[in-house]
Motif scaffolding. Structure first.
Motif, PDB file in Angstrom:
ATOM      1  N   ILE A   1       0.870  -1.168   0.000  1.00  9.70           N
ATOM      2  CA  ILE A   1       0.000   0.000   0.000  1.00  9.70           C
ATOM      3  C   ILE A   1       0.906   1.216   0.000  1.00  9.70           C
ATOM      4  O   ILE A   1       1.702   1.421   0.924  1.00  9.70           O
ATOM      5  CB  ILE A   1      -0.929  -0.001   1.224  1.00  9.70           C
ATOM      6  CG1 ILE A   1      -1.775  -1.284   1.224  1.00  9.70           C
ATOM      7  CG2 ILE A   1      -1.815   1.239   1.229  1.00  9.70           C
ATOM      8  CD1 ILE A   1      -2.578  -1.489   2.485  1.00  9.70           C
TER       9      ILE A   1
ATOM     10  N   HIS B   1       1.372   5.527  -1.178  1.00  7.07           N
ATOM     11  CA  HIS B   1       0.758   6.785  -1.596  1.00  7.07           C
ATOM     12  C   HIS B   1       1.541   7.334  -2.783  1.00  7.07           C
ATOM     13  O   HIS B   1       2.720   7.666  -2.658  1.00  7.07           O
ATOM     14  CB  HIS B   1       0.769   7.798  -0.438  1.00  7.07           C
ATOM     15  CG  HIS B   1      -0.241   8.877  -0.589  1.00  7.07           C
ATOM     16  ND1 HIS B   1      -1.605   8.632  -0.572  1.00  7.07           N
ATOM     17  CD2 HIS B   1      -0.114  10.218  -0.789  1.00  7.07           C
ATOM     18  CE1 HIS B   1      -2.261   9.757  -0.730  1.00  7.07           C
ATOM     19  NE2 HIS B   1      -1.385  10.737  -0.882  1.00  7.07           N
TER      20      HIS B   1
ATOM     21  N   ASP C   1      -2.679   1.920  -4.608  1.00  8.73           N
ATOM     22  CA  ASP C   1      -2.237   3.311  -4.625  1.00  8.73           C
ATOM     23  C   ASP C   1      -3.269   4.142  -3.870  1.00  8.73           C
ATOM     24  O   ASP C   1      -4.365   4.392  -4.370  1.00  8.73           O
ATOM     25  CB  ASP C   1      -2.091   3.798  -6.067  1.00  8.73           C
ATOM     26  CG  ASP C   1      -1.513   5.211  -6.149  1.00  8.73           C
ATOM     27  OD1 ASP C   1      -1.369   5.857  -5.101  1.00  8.73           O
ATOM     28  OD2 ASP C   1      -1.209   5.652  -7.265  1.00  8.73           O
ATOM     29  N   THR C   2      -2.921   4.590  -2.659  1.00 14.79           N
ATOM     30  CA  THR C   2      -3.869   5.350  -1.855  1.00 14.79           C
ATOM     31  C   THR C   2      -4.121   6.750  -2.409  1.00 14.79           C
ATOM     32  O   THR C   2      -5.169   7.340  -2.144  1.00 14.79           O
ATOM     33  CB  THR C   2      -3.387   5.461  -0.398  1.00 14.79           C
ATOM     34  OG1 THR C   2      -2.020   5.891  -0.379  1.00 14.79           O
ATOM     35  CG2 THR C   2      -3.497   4.116   0.308  1.00 14.79           C
TER      36      THR C   2
ATOM     37  N   MET D   1      -6.916   6.197  -4.757  1.00 13.41           N
ATOM     38  CA  MET D   1      -8.137   5.998  -3.973  1.00 13.41           C
ATOM     39  C   MET D   1      -8.689   7.320  -3.474  1.00 13.41           C
ATOM     40  O   MET D   1      -9.894   7.585  -3.547  1.00 13.41           O
ATOM     41  CB  MET D   1      -7.845   5.091  -2.768  1.00 13.41           C
ATOM     42  CG  MET D   1      -7.609   3.637  -3.083  1.00 13.41           C
ATOM     43  SD  MET D   1      -7.161   2.714  -1.577  1.00 13.41           S
ATOM     44  CE  MET D   1      -8.601   2.997  -0.550  1.00 13.41           C
ATOM     45  N   ALA D   2      -7.790   8.167  -2.958  1.00 11.08           N
ATOM     46  CA  ALA D   2      -8.216   9.448  -2.397  1.00 11.08           C
ATOM     47  C   ALA D   2      -8.797  10.354  -3.470  1.00 11.08           C
ATOM     48  O   ALA D   2      -9.807  11.033  -3.252  1.00 11.08           O
ATOM     49  CB  ALA D   2      -7.037  10.127  -1.705  1.00 11.08           C
TER      50      ALA D   2
ATOM     51  N   LEU E   1       0.556   6.683   6.799  1.00  7.44           N
ATOM     52  CA  LEU E   1      -0.206   6.119   5.683  1.00  7.44           C
ATOM     53  C   LEU E   1      -1.056   4.951   6.163  1.00  7.44           C
ATOM     54  O   LEU E   1      -2.192   4.783   5.710  1.00  7.44           O
ATOM     55  CB  LEU E   1       0.737   5.663   4.569  1.00  7.44           C
ATOM     56  CG  LEU E   1       0.069   5.001   3.361  1.00  7.44           C
ATOM     57  CD1 LEU E   1      -0.922   5.959   2.704  1.00  7.44           C
ATOM     58  CD2 LEU E   1       1.119   4.548   2.353  1.00  7.44           C
TER      59      LEU E   1
ATOM     60  N   TYR F   1      -4.981   4.828   5.587  1.00  7.20           N
ATOM     61  CA  TYR F   1      -5.610   3.742   4.829  1.00  7.20           C
ATOM     62  C   TYR F   1      -6.715   3.063   5.645  1.00  7.20           C
ATOM     63  O   TYR F   1      -7.803   2.788   5.123  1.00  7.20           O
ATOM     64  CB  TYR F   1      -4.565   2.713   4.411  1.00  7.20           C
ATOM     65  CG  TYR F   1      -5.149   1.510   3.716  1.00  7.20           C
ATOM     66  CD1 TYR F   1      -5.557   1.582   2.387  1.00  7.20           C
ATOM     67  CD2 TYR F   1      -5.321   0.302   4.400  1.00  7.20           C
ATOM     68  CE1 TYR F   1      -6.122   0.482   1.756  1.00  7.20           C
ATOM     69  CE2 TYR F   1      -5.874  -0.800   3.772  1.00  7.20           C
ATOM     70  CZ  TYR F   1      -6.278  -0.706   2.451  1.00  7.20           C
ATOM     71  OH  TYR F   1      -6.830  -1.799   1.831  1.00  7.20           O
TER      72      TYR F   1
ATOM     73  N   MET G   1      -9.613   5.341   5.620  1.00  2.65           N
ATOM     74  CA  MET G   1     -10.242   5.403   4.302  1.00  2.65           C
ATOM     75  C   MET G   1     -11.106   4.183   4.023  1.00  2.65           C
ATOM     76  O   MET G   1     -12.111   4.278   3.310  1.00  2.65           O
ATOM     77  CB  MET G   1      -9.174   5.513   3.209  1.00  2.65           C
ATOM     78  CG  MET G   1      -8.457   6.837   3.149  1.00  2.65           C
ATOM     79  SD  MET G   1      -7.112   6.829   1.919  1.00  2.65           S
ATOM     80  CE  MET G   1      -8.049   6.760   0.392  1.00  2.65           C
ATOM     81  N   THR G   2     -10.725   3.045   4.556  1.00  4.06           N
ATOM     82  CA  THR G   2     -11.422   1.794   4.233  1.00  4.06           C
ATOM     83  C   THR G   2     -12.309   1.299   5.363  1.00  4.06           C
ATOM     84  O   THR G   2     -12.895   0.231   5.254  1.00  4.06           O
ATOM     85  CB  THR G   2     -10.402   0.698   3.876  1.00  4.06           C
ATOM     86  OG1 THR G   2      -9.484   0.511   4.974  1.00  4.06           O
ATOM     87  CG2 THR G   2      -9.625   1.067   2.634  1.00  4.06           C
TER      88      THR G   2
END
Length: 226
Positions: free
Chosen positions: A87, A89, A119-120, A123-124, A161, A165, A168-169
Motif C-alpha cells: 500500500i 501513496h 495506490d492510496t 483511492m483518495a 499512511l 488507509y 479510508m477503508t
C-alpha cells in the motif's frame, strides 16, 4: 491478509535521470492489525542530493556516507515484502525508483515478489475529487495527528499512511460486517419460522394488472424478469 505500507525518500524526482533511493520504510499489518514488524534502512546513494529534495526530507549526503548501498539491502528488503500486498501513496513514484534500483542489480521487478499494489493517492482522488489529497491533507481530513511530520521521513510517513488507509477503508469494512451479520440473521430467523402459521395473501386485481404491465415493459426493453 498481510499488507505492507511502503514509502521511500530519494535524491530527486526522476529515476531515469540517475536519481537514487536514500531511505526505505515498510510497515507490516496482518488482518488490519499492526504486527510491530517493519523494515527501515537509510541508503548511500553514491551521488549528490538535489537541494529541493533535501529541503523536503532533511537527509544530507554527509549523514548517508556510512550507510549501506542498495545492493547490500536488496535481498533483505525483497524477503520482507515478498507475498504481501503493498500500500503506497503515489505508487508509480516509489515503484519507479525501486524497480530502477532492482534493475541495476539485474533483479526482477518488485511486482513479481508481491501479491498486489494499492495506490492510496488514486483511492483518495476517486473519493475526494478536486481536493488536496497529499498525506498531510488526508491526515487533517481523518483527524490523524501528524504534528511530528515537520519533514518527510519514510518511516513516519509509512506509519501515517497506515492510519490513513485504515480510516479510508473503515466504511467498507463496516459494510461488509453489516452484510455478514444480516446474512447470519436471515439464516437464523429462517430456522425459527413456523410454516404452519404463515399466511398467504393473494394479489388483488389491481396488483395483478400492475405486475402484468411491469413484465410487459421489461419485455419491450429487452430485459428479463429473472
Amino acid at each position: 491478509m498481510r499488507q505492507i505500507f511502503l514509502d521511500t525518500e530519494t535524491t530527486g524526482l526522476y529515476p531515469d535521470q540517475g536519481h537514487r533511493i536514500i531511505e526505505i520504510a515498510a510497515v507490516e499489518i496482518f488482518n488490519r492489525r499492526p504486527t510491530q514488524r517493519h523494515f527501515h534502512v537509510y541508503i548511500n546513494p553514491e551521488r549528490e542530493i538535489d537541494a529541493g529534495a533535501q529541503e523536503v526530507h532533511g537527509i544530507s549526503l554527509e549523514f548517508l556516507q556510512d550507510k549501506p548501498l542498495f545492493a547490500q539491502v536488496a535481498d533483505e528488503f525483497i524477503a520482507f515484502v515478498r507475498g504481501a500486498e503493498l500500500i503506497i501513496h503515489n505508487a508509480p513514484f516509489d515503484m519507479g525508483f525501486l524497480n530502477m534500483e532492482l534493475a541495476r542489480l539485474g533483479m526482477d521487478k518488485l511486482e513479481t515478489a508481491v501479491s498486489g499494489i494499492i495506490d492510496t493517492l488514486k483511492m483518495a482522488k476517486e473519493s475526494r475529487p478536486g481536493q488536496r489529497n497529499n498525506l498531510d491533507a488526508l491526515c487533517r481530513h481523518f483527524g490523524i495527528d501528524n504534528s511530528k511530520r515537520t519533514l518527510h521521513g519514510a518511516l513516519l510517513d509509512a506509519e501515517l499512511l497506515g492510519e490513513v488507509y485504515i480510516a479510508m477503508t473503515r466504511g467498507q469494512e463496516s459494510l461488509l460486517m453489516e452484510l455478514s451479520g444480516t446474512e447470519e440473521q436471515v439464516s437464523h430467523d429462517s430456522v425459527a419460522v413456523d410454516l404452519n402459521n404463515v399466511k398467504l395473501l393473494a394479489a388483488d386485481a389491481e396488483e395483478l394488472a400492475a405486475h402484468a404491465k411491469y413484465i410487459e415493459g421489461l419485455a419491450k426493453s429487452g430485459a428479463t424478469p429473472w
